[in-house]
Scaffold this motif. Structure first.
Motif, PDB file in Angstrom:
ATOM      1  N   ILE A 138      39.260  37.845  48.913  1.00 44.71           N
ATOM      2  CA  ILE A 138      39.268  38.805  47.812  1.00 44.71           C
ATOM      3  C   ILE A 138      38.619  40.101  48.297  1.00 44.71           C
ATOM      4  CG2 ILE A 138      38.404  39.333  45.489  1.00 44.71           C
ATOM      5  CD1 ILE A 138      38.330  36.323  44.956  1.00 44.71           C
ATOM      6  N   PRO A 139      39.278  41.230  48.144  1.00 43.27           N
ATOM      7  CA  PRO A 139      38.667  42.495  48.576  1.00 43.27           C
ATOM      8  C   PRO A 139      37.411  42.818  47.765  1.00 43.27           C
ATOM      9  CG  PRO A 139      41.034  42.712  48.140  1.00 43.27           C
ATOM     10  CD  PRO A 139      40.611  41.405  47.574  1.00 43.27           C
ATOM     11  N   ASN A 140      36.424  43.372  48.369  1.00 40.44           N
ATOM     12  CA  ASN A 140      36.260  43.682  49.774  1.00 40.44           C
ATOM     13  C   ASN A 140      35.392  42.617  50.428  1.00 40.44           C
ATOM     14  OD1 ASN A 140      37.711  46.131  49.763  1.00 40.44           O
ATOM     15  ND2 ASN A 140      35.943  47.244  48.994  1.00 40.44           N
ATOM     16  N   PRO A 141      35.438  42.472  51.761  1.00 40.09           N
ATOM     17  CA  PRO A 141      34.622  41.449  52.398  1.00 40.09           C
ATOM     18  C   PRO A 141      33.144  41.814  52.394  1.00 40.09           C
ATOM     19  CG  PRO A 141      35.742  42.761  54.053  1.00 40.09           C
ATOM     20  CD  PRO A 141      36.292  43.207  52.723  1.00 40.09           C
ATOM     21  N   ASP A 142      32.322  40.809  52.218  1.00 42.99           N
ATOM     22  CA  ASP A 142      30.878  40.946  52.365  1.00 42.99           C
ATOM     23  C   ASP A 142      30.586  40.928  53.861  1.00 42.99           C
ATOM     24  OD1 ASP A 142      28.144  40.518  52.638  1.00 42.99           O
ATOM     25  OD2 ASP A 142      28.017  39.155  50.925  1.00 42.99           O
ATOM     26  N   LEU A 143      30.099  42.036  54.390  1.00 44.49           N
ATOM     27  CA  LEU A 143      29.927  42.183  55.834  1.00 44.49           C
ATOM     28  C   LEU A 143      28.643  41.553  56.351  1.00 44.49           C
ATOM     29  CD1 LEU A 143      31.136  45.881  56.245  1.00 44.49           C
ATOM     30  CD2 LEU A 143      32.470  43.770  56.457  1.00 44.49           C
TER      31      LEU A 143
END
Length: 284
Positions: free
Chosen positions: A44-49
């Motif tokens: 699901i956008p956006n990825p947790d970096l």
């Protein structure tokens, strides 16, 4: 349900905008979110970096709840996690995630726990029920797993109860003042399914959902015995299952129509779940 075998390259295509939520009345913090991919929100956008290996989304329900309630959050949910990964490192395709319990501290005020589906192997069950041809071609996953009067996945689900009870004991030992919320799994597929739109025969669809419902009962019982609060996502998920249109459903079918992992919640589902979980925390 959960996804252990995701192709890491998919993370590169997450370019959609971040899903935000309104801010409600503030509640105590910090808040620690524990759990598997049903909470992490893979693809699901956006990825947790913060750790790409867990395929956490910045728009998963724990983060949306934190925004709604004004909580400081430690989101350590991780795709593929099971109860063992609460106290042990978890290997992912992109590195090793620390034990999720490392996020718990004596001053933790709120904990959500969304776990058990991987312990029971429910994603594997759903994948095994895929049938591209109608009956009588192919094999029924329900018939295979209930042959001889034995319910293979029923036994696996039942075995999750003591594991979740041990996890809850561990949470209280590390965060004795925390309010704990055990979050159930949503409604995945309607009665008798919708073959061939979703390629699971009717009796197999009923078996899969029955095992999810059984797991929810196990989680509810564990929460009650512990004094934790069980959060029902199954009831509000009715009418939002994989058979619904891409603009209505909360979870994606084998071939997603929204940017989300197959057999997992999409952004709309996470937003709906956040409302339910946030309301439970506020009421608590």
């Amino acid at each position: 349900m959960m996804l252990r075998r995701l192709v890491p390259a998919f993370a590169a295509v997450l370019l959609a905008s971040f899903l935000s939520a309104g801010v409600a009345s503030a509640a105590p913090g910090p808040y620690v979110a524990l759990g598997d991919s049903a909470a992490a929100g893979p693809l699901i956008p956006n990825p947790d970096l913060s750790f790409l290996g867990c395929l956490r989304s910045t728009a998963n329900y724990p983060k949306l709840v934190a925004q709604q309630l004004g909580l400081t959050i430690k989101d350590v949910t991780c795709s593929g996690a099971d109860t063992v990964d609460m106290t042990n490192p978890q290997e992912t395709d992109l590195g090793t995630a620390p034990p999720q319990f490392d996020a718990l501290t004596p001053d933790t005020a709120v904990v959500t726990l969304h776990i058990g589906g991987n312990d029971a192997g429910l994603t594997g069950l759903a994948e095994s029920c895929l049938n591209l041809l109608p009956p009588p071609f192919g094999d029924s996953c329900m018939e295979e797993n209930t042959a001889g009067g034995r319910d293979v996945y029923g036994e696996r689900v039942a075995a999750v109860g003591p594991k979740v009870a041990a996890v809850l004991d561990g949470i209280h030992a590390r965060s004795p003042n925390a309010r704990v919320f055990v979050v159930g799994y949503t409604h995945y597929i309607r009665n008798n399914g919708c073959y061939p739109r979703v390629q699971v025969w009717g009796k197999d669809a009923n078996y899969v959902q029955a095992k999810v419902d059984q797991l929810n009962g196990v989680l509810a019982d564990a929460a009650a015995a512990d004094g934790a609060t069980y959060v029902d996502l199954r009831t509000p998920g009715v009418g939002h299952d994989v058979c619904q249109s891409s603009s209505v459903r909360w979870v994606e079918p084998f071939i997603p129509g929204n940017v989300a992992a197959p057999l997992h919640p999409n952004a709309r589902g996470m937003a709906g779940m956040a409302q339910v979980v946030g309301a439970a925390i506020s009421a608590g």
